[in-house]
Design a protein around this motif. Sequence first.
Motif, short mmCIF file in Angstrom:
data_model
loop_
_atom_site.label_atom_id
_atom_site.label_comp_id
_atom_site.label_asym_id
_atom_site.label_seq_id
_atom_site.Cartn_x
_atom_site.Cartn_y
_atom_site.Cartn_z
N TYR A 1 71.77 12.20 34.19
CA TYR A 1 72.13 13.17 35.21
C TYR A 1 73.61 13.49 35.23
O TYR A 1 74.04 14.34 35.97
N ARG B 1 67.42 15.71 24.69
CA ARG B 1 66.17 16.33 25.17
C ARG B 1 64.99 15.39 25.03
O ARG B 1 64.18 15.23 25.95
N LEU C 1 62.70 13.83 28.03
CA LEU C 1 61.25 13.98 28.07
C LEU C 1 60.57 12.64 28.27
O LEU C 1 59.54 12.54 28.98
N LEU D 1 61.01 11.81 31.86
CA LEU D 1 60.16 12.66 32.67
C LEU D 1 58.72 12.16 32.69
O LEU D 1 58.03 12.24 33.71
N LEU E 1 61.93 13.37 39.29
CA LEU E 1 61.35 14.47 38.52
C LEU E 1 62.23 15.72 38.59
O LEU E 1 62.51 16.36 37.57
N ILE E 2 62.67 16.06 39.80
CA ILE E 2 63.49 17.26 39.99
C ILE E 2 64.82 17.12 39.25
O ILE E 2 65.29 18.04 38.57
N GLN F 1 64.26 17.29 35.45
CA GLN F 1 63.89 18.64 35.04
C GLN F 1 65.09 19.59 35.07
O GLN F 1 65.21 20.46 34.20
N GLU F 2 65.96 19.45 36.06
CA GLU F 2 67.16 20.28 36.11
C GLU F 2 68.05 20.02 34.91
O GLU F 2 68.57 20.95 34.28
N LEU G 1 67.09 18.74 32.06
CA LEU G 1 66.36 19.16 30.87
C LEU G 1 66.48 20.67 30.67
O LEU G 1 66.62 21.15 29.54
N SER G 2 66.46 21.42 31.77
CA SER G 2 66.60 22.88 31.68
C SER G 2 67.97 23.26 31.13
O SER G 2 68.09 24.15 30.28
N ASN H 1 68.06 22.42 27.35
CA ASN H 1 67.31 23.39 26.55
C ASN H 1 68.07 24.71 26.43
O ASN H 1 68.06 25.35 25.37
#
Length: 305
Positions: free
Chosen positions: A46, A174, A178, A181, A190-191, A194-195, A197-198, A201
């Motif tokens: 993070y 990444r 994953l 996640l 999770l949030i 995912q942030e 990871l976005s 990517n």
Amino acid sequence: MKKLSAVLLALLVLLVSLCSCGASADKNAAYTDNSFEYGYGFDEAYGEEPEYKSENAAKADYQAIEDASSRKIIRDASVTVETEKYEDFSSALEKEIASVGGYVESSQEYGNNYNYSSYRRCELVIRVPAEKLDDFLSQMSSISSVTSKSLSTREVTGDYIDTQSEITALETERDALLAILAKADTVEDLITVQERLSRVNSSLQSYKNKLKTYDELIAYSKVNMSVNEVARASSKETKKSFGSEVISRLLDNLYNIGMGFRNFAVWFISSLPYILIFAVIIVVVILIIKKAAKRRKKKNEIKEN
């Protein structure tokens, strides 16, 4: 008795301290287990991006620059040509582009209509395989008169290697995200993952697009070409003797004088309708002035008599 009480008190303080340290260690261990049980630290997931490549690996990448075959070089050219036969040159140019496996990226033509000069001009952007660039430019001298030519070379090896390293690091991150996640327990985790990871990517796609652009620019050289249609193309001879240079310049001056007379004749003949209108107006004005002068003269003679 007092000594015994002091000893017992010291032992009690020591025991409490040890318990406190043990609880703190257990707490830290629990946090560590909670943070890293998925094989990837929250601080890394993070916050800051981890370093995936060792210093030796990075040095090995940059040592590849010394190998000439692995260098990434972008070569471009600009050329200006003259031609007396515009259609023939256009056909020959298309054949030359096809023969080297190139293509026309853009083309814009000017002239040959009422508002512009009767001589045409064309601006083209041509893409040719980098290894065929020199051959393509040399062929331009055989189908036209080349008046100017310039080449530019830009090496992007360092930036290319850096971009590849960024892609490798982001792909590793990444994959780790994953894995986190897949094993995250809470909605908050999770949030957060995912942030991150976005963002990873998005950066990964940006670097891949940059690498793709580099590959295209390296593989195909850009040629900016200006084509000018002329009545008399410049001489292709680069080195001239004194006599031939004098004759060449004399012929050029005579040609320019002849073109000057020609252009004047074209202008005069094409402007005859306007010239005739102005001539008629001038004649009418002169006749009116003469007639008025005669009337004044007669009036003066009558007054004198």
